[in-house]
Design a protein around this motif. Structure first.
Motif, mmCIF file in Angstrom:
data_model
loop_
_atom_site.group_PDB
_atom_site.id
_atom_site.type_symbol
_atom_site.label_atom_id
_atom_site.label_comp_id
_atom_site.label_asym_id
_atom_site.label_seq_id
_atom_site.Cartn_x
_atom_site.Cartn_y
_atom_site.Cartn_z
ATOM 1 N N PHE A 25 0.864 -1.186 0.000
ATOM 2 C CA PHE A 25 0.000 0.000 0.000
ATOM 3 C C PHE A 25 0.899 1.232 0.000
ATOM 4 O O PHE A 25 2.105 1.127 0.219
ATOM 5 C CB PHE A 25 -0.951 0.000 1.214
ATOM 6 N N ARG A 26 0.304 2.385 -0.245
ATOM 7 C CA ARG A 26 1.112 3.611 -0.335
ATOM 8 C C ARG A 26 1.606 3.989 1.061
ATOM 9 O O ARG A 26 0.819 4.022 2.014
ATOM 10 C CB ARG A 26 0.279 4.749 -0.936
ATOM 11 N N LYS A 27 2.904 4.230 1.144
ATOM 12 C CA LYS A 27 3.482 4.520 2.464
ATOM 13 C C LYS A 27 4.218 5.850 2.478
ATOM 14 O O LYS A 27 4.594 6.372 1.428
ATOM 15 C CB LYS A 27 4.480 3.412 2.846
ATOM 16 N N LYS A 28 4.409 6.346 3.693
ATOM 17 C CA LYS A 28 5.242 7.529 3.915
ATOM 18 C C LYS A 28 6.095 7.284 5.144
ATOM 19 O O LYS A 28 5.804 6.386 5.951
ATOM 20 C CB LYS A 28 4.379 8.770 4.101
ATOM 21 N N THR A 29 7.125 8.099 5.295
ATOM 22 C CA THR A 29 8.087 7.913 6.394
ATOM 23 C C THR A 29 8.378 9.242 7.067
ATOM 24 O O THR A 29 8.407 10.286 6.403
ATOM 25 C CB THR A 29 9.403 7.329 5.819
ATOM 26 N N MET A 30 8.605 9.199 8.384
ATOM 27 C CA MET A 30 9.206 10.341 9.079
ATOM 28 C C MET A 30 10.360 9.821 9.914
ATOM 29 O O MET A 30 10.346 8.672 10.346
ATOM 30 C CB MET A 30 8.194 11.097 9.936
ATOM 31 N N MET A 31 11.370 10.643 10.094
ATOM 32 C CA MET A 31 12.547 10.194 10.842
ATOM 33 C C MET A 31 12.724 10.996 12.117
ATOM 34 O O MET A 31 12.431 12.196 12.153
ATOM 35 C CB MET A 31 13.803 10.323 9.981
ATOM 36 N N VAL A 32 13.187 10.286 13.120
ATOM 37 C CA VAL A 32 13.568 10.930 14.378
ATOM 38 C C VAL A 32 14.924 10.373 14.804
ATOM 39 O O VAL A 32 15.754 10.026 13.941
ATOM 40 C CB VAL A 32 12.460 10.787 15.468
#
Ligand SMILES: Cc1ncc(COP(=O)(O)O)c(C=O)c1O
Length: 434
Positions: free
Chosen positions: A100-107
């Motif tokens: 499925f369509r995904k997104k990412t955020m980084m910490v």
């Protein structure tokens, strides 16, 4: 006084007591080996707690970091974003399970990834409850510790926990908790304590780390997926310790053949540089309002460069296969040790890929935990030059986290040391008991 003893005295005077430390003061490290401040050599089967899956200072990782350091080290992604962050996000969106369509955020840390995953789930569902599992470890921040399924030391003395955080029992066949019992207990929570319409997320480690390397059976993860689908609950896979090739797959959830909605990762991701990420369904990740997630150092360029190199190394050196091979060799040796020495003390040998633990018990009939013997084994190994870590809710398991790049002769040497350490510890405690 040795250099290490002197450092310990200075550490005791200057550093907070609550920060637990071993007595090994690192001076340098290379792949699976580490030398302390007195020049003593160790084989490092802690790998910085599952961080150095690609070994200490992998040349490709070091090269990528040096190259990035020549360009810039920090701009803050919120202020002056950079291509490498975007490229890593694209790569993680492709690499995590789920079509499925995904997104990412980084910490930066594992706990921060968990915090952000919970925030996204809350924003998406408009609910606040979270269900975690007994024995879980999700970090030391306020929500992280609330989600932990172990009181001492993670929650002790730290006051009230956030409301609507509940724990279901993690299935653990060795301790008599079946998948069916665990699912029944979860159902009971949803019927008697927490309205499913108030539950934003269920969070689970596919293989518990601090909790003792307990493996969530594939059918259990598939059943959790169903429960989440039924009640529109976000399923969060905490892959902070089990992810990044450690279990023989890039992500441990892959063993179950289902996808979580959000995946948290850290540790092995950047091979020794501080980076964590949340990757998941685009609509859930995007539920957080603009400016509501992120941080000054989040997605630091040096760590992002390291992570990109780590993912290359995993592919080029086929480290998923290597994890399975290393884990197989360790399991075989431990099973052999238990059989050859007729050991009553090793109650269970378990693990997935190169995430292996053995549990120490007073006897094989009751399987009562033996945390004292566990401590002695860890100390005997340290004296012989092998760094291993205890774990488990009852502090009676030893976990082995070799770098996936450990050369075969060093693996053999480490297993010889481990065998001698177990034998010495079992003999010493038997003599002490007489
Ligand atoms: C499964 C899991 N989640 C979260 C964390 C917290 O990560 P950190 O110590 O980087 O905050 C850990 C750390 O051991 C972990 O094993």
């Amino acid at each position: 006084m040795t250099v290490s003893q002197n450092l310990k005295a200075r550490r005791d005077a200057a550093v907070a007591n609550g920060v637990a430390t071993r007595g090994i003061y690192a001076a340098r490290a290379e792949n699976a080996e580490l030398w302390d401040a007195d020049g003593k050599r160790f084989i490092d089967f802690a790998a910085g707690i599952a961080v150095n899956n690609t070994g200490h200072r992998h040349p490709k990782v070091m090269e990528a970091v040096s190259k990035q350091a020549e360009a810039f080290t920090h701009t803050c992604f919120h202020v002056a974003p950079y291509e490498s962050y975007v490229a890593l996000a694209e790569r993680l969106n492709d690499a995590t399970p789920g079509d499925f369509r995904k997104k990412t955020m980084m910490v930066t840390t594992g706990a921060e990834a968990v915090e952000n995953a919970v925030k996204m789930a809350r924003a998406y569902t408009g609910r606040s409850g979270v269900i975690a599992f007994s024995g879980a470890f999700h970090g030391r921040t306020l929500m992280g510790m609330a989600l932990c399924g172990k009181v001492t030391p993670y929650k002790k003395s730290f006051g009230a926990m956030p409301p609507e955080v509940m724990h279901a029992p993690f299935p653990n066949e060795f301790h008599g908790i079946t998948v069916e019992q665990s699912l029944a207990a979860l159902d009971n929570i949803l019927k008697s304590s927490l309205d499913p319409e108030r539950v934003a997320a269920i969070i689970i480690e596919p293989v518990q780390g601090e909790g003792g390397f307990n493996i969530a059976q594939p059918e259990f993860l598939r059943a959790l997926r169903k429960v989440c689908d039924e009640h529109r609950i976000v399923l969060i896979a905490d892959e902070v310790q089990a992810g990044i090739a450690r279990t023989g797959k890039l992500f441990a959830f892959e063993h179950a053949g289902v996808a979580a909605d959000l995946v948290t990762m850290a540790k092995g991701l950047a091979g020794g540089f501080p980076l964590s990420a949340v990757t998941g369904r685009a609509e859930i990740v995007d539920a957080a309002p603009v400016g509501g997630i992120g941080g000054t150092y989040a997605g630091n360029p040096l760590a992002v460069a390291a992570a990109s190199a780590v993912l290359d190394v995993i592919e080029e050196e086929d480290l998923c296969t290597r994890a399975t091979e290393i884990g197989g060799a360790i399991k075989a040796r431990l099973t052999d040790i238990a059989a050859r020495h007729g050991m009553e003390a090793i109650g269970d040998v378990r693990g997935l890929g190169a995430m292996i633990a053995f549990e120490l018990v007073t006897d094989r009939t009751t399987n009562n935990p033996d945390p004292a013997l566990t401590q002695v084994i860890v100390a005997e190994a340290e004296a012989r030059g092998l760094i291993i870590l205890p774990c488990g809710t009852r502090a009676n398991a030893v976990r082995l986290l070799p770098p996936l790049t450990t050369p075969a002769p060093i693996l053999e040497e480490a297993l010889d040391i481990l065998e001698a350490s177990i034998e010495a510890a079992v003999n010493a405690t038997a003599v002490a008991a007489e």
